[in-house]
Scaffold this active site. Structure first.
Site, PDB file in Angstrom:
ATOM      1  CB  SER A 164      -0.876   0.031   1.257  1.00 13.51           C
ATOM      2  OG  SER A 164      -1.540   1.282   1.361  1.00 13.51           O
ATOM      3  CE1 TYR A 170      -4.047  -2.116   4.869  1.00 16.10           C
ATOM      4  CE2 TYR A 170      -3.407   0.164   4.536  1.00 16.10           C
ATOM      5  CZ  TYR A 170      -3.803  -1.054   4.015  1.00 16.10           C
ATOM      6  OH  TYR A 170      -3.939  -1.217   2.659  1.00 16.10           O
TER       7      TYR A 170
HETATM    8  P1  NAP Z   1     -11.456  -5.367  -0.007  1.00 20.70           P
HETATM    9  O1  NAP Z   1     -12.424  -5.029  -1.084  1.00 20.70           O
HETATM   10  O2  NAP Z   1     -11.803  -5.109   1.411  1.00 20.70           O
HETATM   11  O3  NAP Z   1     -11.011  -6.875  -0.207  1.00 20.70           O
HETATM   12  C1  NAP Z   1     -10.152  -7.517   0.702  1.00 20.70           C
HETATM   13  C2  NAP Z   1     -10.190  -8.976   0.425  1.00 20.70           C
HETATM   14  O4  NAP Z   1      -9.289  -9.623   1.325  1.00 20.70           O
HETATM   15  C3  NAP Z   1     -11.561  -9.580   0.623  1.00 20.70           C
HETATM   16  O5  NAP Z   1     -11.864 -10.358  -0.507  1.00 20.70           O
HETATM   17  C4  NAP Z   1     -11.394 -10.448   1.870  1.00 20.70           C
HETATM   18  O6  NAP Z   1     -12.108 -11.676   1.771  1.00 20.70           O
HETATM   19  C5  NAP Z   1      -9.926 -10.782   1.813  1.00 20.70           C
HETATM   20  N1  NAP Z   1      -9.397 -11.158   3.110  1.00 20.70           N
HETATM   21  C6  NAP Z   1      -9.285 -10.391   4.226  1.00 20.70           C
HETATM   22  N2  NAP Z   1      -8.739 -11.093   5.210  1.00 20.70           N
HETATM   23  C7  NAP Z   1      -8.503 -12.334   4.733  1.00 20.70           C
HETATM   24  C8  NAP Z   1      -7.942 -13.507   5.284  1.00 20.70           C
HETATM   25  N3  NAP Z   1      -7.489 -13.541   6.546  1.00 20.70           N
HETATM   26  N4  NAP Z   1      -7.858 -14.619   4.489  1.00 20.70           N
HETATM   27  C9  NAP Z   1      -8.291 -14.584   3.221  1.00 20.70           C
HETATM   28  N5  NAP Z   1      -8.823 -13.501   2.640  1.00 20.70           N
HETATM   29  C10 NAP Z   1      -8.935 -12.396   3.395  1.00 20.70           C
HETATM   30  O7  NAP Z   1     -10.095  -4.572  -0.220  1.00 20.70           O
HETATM   31  P2  NAP Z   1      -9.204  -4.176  -1.491  1.00 20.70           P
HETATM   32  O8  NAP Z   1      -9.151  -2.708  -1.488  1.00 20.70           O
HETATM   33  O9  NAP Z   1      -9.564  -4.911  -2.721  1.00 20.70           O
HETATM   34  O10 NAP Z   1      -7.803  -4.683  -0.917  1.00 20.70           O
HETATM   35  C11 NAP Z   1      -6.997  -5.650  -1.534  1.00 20.70           C
HETATM   36  C12 NAP Z   1      -5.562  -5.391  -1.113  1.00 20.70           C
HETATM   37  O11 NAP Z   1      -5.161  -4.099  -1.592  1.00 20.70           O
HETATM   38  C13 NAP Z   1      -5.356  -5.368   0.398  1.00 20.70           C
HETATM   39  O12 NAP Z   1      -4.126  -6.000   0.717  1.00 20.70           O
HETATM   40  C14 NAP Z   1      -5.265  -3.881   0.719  1.00 20.70           C
HETATM   41  O13 NAP Z   1      -4.510  -3.632   1.871  1.00 20.70           O
HETATM   42  C15 NAP Z   1      -4.582  -3.375  -0.543  1.00 20.70           C
HETATM   43  N6  NAP Z   1      -4.760  -1.926  -0.771  1.00 20.70           N
HETATM   44  C16 NAP Z   1      -5.970  -1.406  -1.101  1.00 20.70           C
HETATM   45  C17 NAP Z   1      -6.078  -0.030  -1.320  1.00 20.70           C
HETATM   46  C18 NAP Z   1      -7.372   0.624  -1.679  1.00 20.70           C
HETATM   47  O14 NAP Z   1      -7.412   1.876  -1.754  1.00 20.70           O
HETATM   48  N7  NAP Z   1      -8.444  -0.091  -1.951  1.00 20.70           N
HETATM   49  C19 NAP Z   1      -4.957   0.791  -1.190  1.00 20.70           C
HETATM   50  C20 NAP Z   1      -3.757   0.199  -0.849  1.00 20.70           C
HETATM   51  C21 NAP Z   1      -3.654  -1.154  -0.646  1.00 20.70           C
HETATM   52  P3  NAP Z   1     -13.489 -11.962   2.513  1.00 20.70           P
HETATM   53  O15 NAP Z   1     -14.436 -10.864   2.123  1.00 20.70           O
HETATM   54  O16 NAP Z   1     -13.874 -13.302   1.978  1.00 20.70           O
HETATM   55  O17 NAP Z   1     -13.175 -11.942   3.969  1.00 20.70           O
END
Ligand code: NAP
Length: 247
Positions: A142, A156
């Site tokens: 991130s 985080y």
């Molecule tokens: P999201 O929509 O909240 O999706 C997160 C996913 O991670 C969900 O599918 C969730 O699955 C899964 N997950 C969480 N804990 C888990 C575990 N212990 N085991 C297996 N699966 C798990 O978030 P996103 O924004 O797409 O995030 C994806 C990645 O990008 C993350 O690592 C996040 O930190 C990173 N990121 C996102 C942003 C942003 O602005 N969106 C920015 C920087 C970094 P379930 O729903 O099945 O629990």
């Protein structure tokens, strides 16, 4: 036999976009989820309707036992050539003074321990030293690893700093074993993660300070991930690619 890609946390957001794009590029995709079974199955249905191959598998990446079971399913799908460590969580926005040990441990368990456990299993299968054929790993970090996320979620941000350090170290450790390891650092991407931090409209607040003037889409991050996995990136390892609109 199809080349297998495992995407953790692929039921929604960046993981789901990565799974869909990867399937279009010919990977057989293991769509991991923890709680969102229906959404994971919807991703698999969309991939199948598009002529691709995918399977949804439940596992909590923070559980060593679940990770072992997850990789046993992966093994049945075919040879693992790529892993995207995407599963990640954050807590409600606040200051360090508000955070207890349980919250901090929960975040580190998924974001750091989960990433390392899945990478370990992937290396066991891919390493030419272990009889594998090489492969590629992308860890989803991130922009918070750079900024520190003060006043929002420093725990985080620190977990993603650990992911960056792990990416650089592991890349060096396995470079001679046919495995490339890179990271992407998304910035402000339109997904549900901001609601889980307690501010669903966070991107609208921040957008004016982003040089490109907007948040990004999960598909824009997925394209960067797929490039790092691809044969276009054969000389790229240990890199951390910012996908954050210039901020
Ligand atoms: P999201 O929509 O909240 O999706 C997160 C996913 O991670 C969900 O599918 C969730 O699955 C899964 N997950 C969480 N804990 C888990 C575990 N212990 N085991 C297996 N699966 C798990 O978030 P996103 O924004 O797409 O995030 C994806 C990645 O990008 C993350 O690592 C996040 O930190 C990173 N990121 C996102 C942003 C942003 O602005 N969106 C920015 C920087 C970094 P379930 O729903 O099945 O629990």
């Amino acid at each position: 036999m199809a080349r297998v890609l495992l995407v953790t946390g692929a039921a929604r957001g960046i993981g789901a976009a990565t799974a869909r794009l990867a399937a279009r590029q010919g990977y057989a995709v293991c769509v991991n989820y923890r709680d969102s079974r229906e959404q994971a199955e919807a991703v698999v249905r969309a991939i199948s309707a598009d002529g691709g191959q995918a399977q949804a598998v439940r596992a909590d990446v923070a559980s060593e036992c679940d990770v072992a079971a997850l990789f046993r399913v992966v093994d049945r799908m075919g040879p693992l050539v790529a892993l995207v460590n995407n599963a990640g969580i954050l807590g409600h926005q606040g200051r360090l003074l508000d955070f207890d040990a349980a919250r901090i441990a929960r975040i580190l368990s998924t974001n750091v321990v989960g990433t390392m456990l899945c990478a370990r299993e992937a290396v066991r299968r891919m390493s030419t030293r272990q009889g594998g054929n090489g492969g590629a790993i992308v860890n989803v970090s991130s922009a918070a690893a750079r900024t520190g996320a003060a006043g929002e979620y420093v725990d985080y941000a620190a977990s993603k700093g650990a992911v960056d350090t792990f990416t650089r170290g592991l890349a060096q450790e396995v470079a001679s074993e046919g495995i490339r390891v890179n990271g992407v650092r998304p910035g402000f991407i339109h997904t549900d993660i901001h609601a889980s931090g307690g501010e669903p409209d966070r991107i609208a607040r921040i957008a004016p300070s982003i040089p490109l003037g907007r948040g990004g889409t999960p598909e824009e991050v997925a394209r960067a991930i797929l490039w790092l996995l691809s044969a276009e990136a054969t000389y790229t390892t240990g890199a951390l690619l910012d996908v954050s609109g210039g901020r």
